[in-house]
Write an enzyme that holds these catalytic residues in place. Sequence first.
Site, PDB file in Angstrom:
ATOM      1  N   SER A 181       0.831  -1.199   0.000  1.00  0.00           N
ATOM      2  CA  SER A 181       0.000   0.000   0.000  1.00  0.00           C
ATOM      3  C   SER A 181       0.877   1.265   0.000  1.00  0.00           C
ATOM      4  CB  SER A 181      -0.959  -0.048   1.195  1.00  0.00           C
ATOM      5  OG  SER A 181      -2.016   0.853   1.056  1.00  0.00           O
ATOM      6  N   HIS A 237      -7.295  -6.145  -0.258  1.00  0.00           N
ATOM      7  CA  HIS A 237      -6.163  -5.228  -0.342  1.00  0.00           C
ATOM      8  C   HIS A 237      -4.856  -5.998  -0.254  1.00  0.00           C
ATOM      9  CE1 HIS A 237      -3.961  -1.587  -0.214  1.00  0.00           C
ATOM     10  NE2 HIS A 237      -3.761  -1.542   1.084  1.00  0.00           N
ATOM     11  N   ASP A 273      -9.044  -4.752  -5.606  1.00  0.00           N
ATOM     12  CA  ASP A 273      -8.510  -4.022  -4.449  1.00  0.00           C
ATOM     13  C   ASP A 273      -9.274  -2.709  -4.289  1.00  0.00           C
ATOM     14  OD1 ASP A 273      -6.982  -2.525  -2.596  1.00  0.00           O
ATOM     15  OD2 ASP A 273      -5.134  -3.527  -3.218  1.00  0.00           O
TER      16      ASP A 273
END
Length: 522
Positions: free
Chosen positions: A238, A491, A463
């Site tokens: 991320s 995710h 995602d």
Amino acid sequence: MTAVPRRPAVLVALLSVVLVVLSACSSGDSADEAATSSSAASATPTETPVQPVEWTDCTADIAPIIAGRPGADRPLTFGCGQIEVPLSYDDPTGPTLSLFAVRAVSGTQTDRIGSLVVNPGGPGLSATDAAVQSALTLPDAVVGRFDVVGVDPRGVGLSQPVECISDGTKDEITAAEPRPSTADELDAAFALADDVAQGCADTYGAGLGAFSTVDSARDLDRVRQAVGDTQLTYLGYSYGTTLGSTYAELFPGQVRALVLDGAVDPEADPQEAAEAQAQGFEAAFDAFAANCTALVGGCPVGADPRTFVNDLLTQAETTPIPSSREGETRQATPGLVLAAVRSALYNPAAWPQLAQSLAAAQAGDAAGVLTLADTFTGRGEDGSYTNTIDANLTVSCSDTEETYSQDDVRALVADWGTRYPLFGADSALSLYTCTPWEAPRTPLPERNAEGAAPILVVGTQGDPVTPLPGAVDMAEDLTSGVLLTWQGSGHTAYPKTECVTTAVDSYLVDLAAPAADLTCPA
């Protein structure tokens, strides 16, 4: 306020352990003293020698915390230590910050390659927590060849954390109306953002500018040297992809292998990123709804989960929902209900828990909803928070010069609230967060990392947090970028599925990047 990415399986109890270790070591400046300056964006050679980490064995302290977790039977030893970095890289021999580090080493390690430095994202999530969790869960093929190292970035976790938002204010932020529809509700949202920004400015002043991603990327090169590696091997999730790609831009020749999983789009401005996330969460909710209604025996929230959630938000707005959890005094507002939904959409494994929690809340018990919301925001059972929200806000606002007026945001709230009915208004509101922020900014550089070794970018088709187009853009922008796509949901992707895991393991261990545009099935 800006949505805070959900924490992975954070080992909250680890904080008390490493605080003890930290107190036994020499410390740098206090957090208040540390936040006093910022640095320019271009990289410069390190001008002060980097001392090797002096690891203190903290296995006996961490072992009882991880007992019973999957992977806890691995023969792991843990070390805790500190790495000194300049407060400002414009003054590399001046005041320093102390970064806290954790290293996990497997007793079965053979043919050691070096250290695998991990970062779970955020910004604001603890990389020391992530190192412990990664040592338990990453494939044996990786843990058996690398020390697994996590270093909390400056201002995060135990690296002299930024702390300028009270627990009470964080409760107010998370409980606030996420879908304002009146002028008064919007005024209240803007006022709360103004108060938070002013409180942080009062606490740190211009020193808030010392916590940019550019500074953390420079710190990462000192981490590389402190653990004794000639080049960096890195696994970032991320926001960790933003940190990793910034490192590659500043230090392309020091890249051995970088895995950037769940890439944040380097081409999207804040408005584009916020809209993409609103779209992503809407699509993820639809996937949750389809999964739930297909269950044998029926979905706990009925045949139309979207209508159920809308009705529950109305119920919570009219009469906040109490909780059966012992000692709990909060009641679930619409903000907390939607935080619970966001939390579960990060990981399809949490979808059954979400359905049950929403059904229980509709029946009058918000205990499950509050548990999911607290996982998302970093709130402990005692009502205290980690500094994830403080750090997320500080880093995010340090990294951009973009601002959006109240009129801009009002228009977007109205537009997105219609087009993305569950998540649009909240995403639009987040754009105002950095407008009143009073601190120097160090915008992220354009990143092509020319001259770097192959960099593996991993994207997930479903995602909701970092939608797949961001990974496509990241791989295209990086001169040596290689894209790996997983046709799954949730995710990030590694190590959730065999195809992705095999490709990433081979890349990390043998530097064998997968074929361009490899796609792995769900």
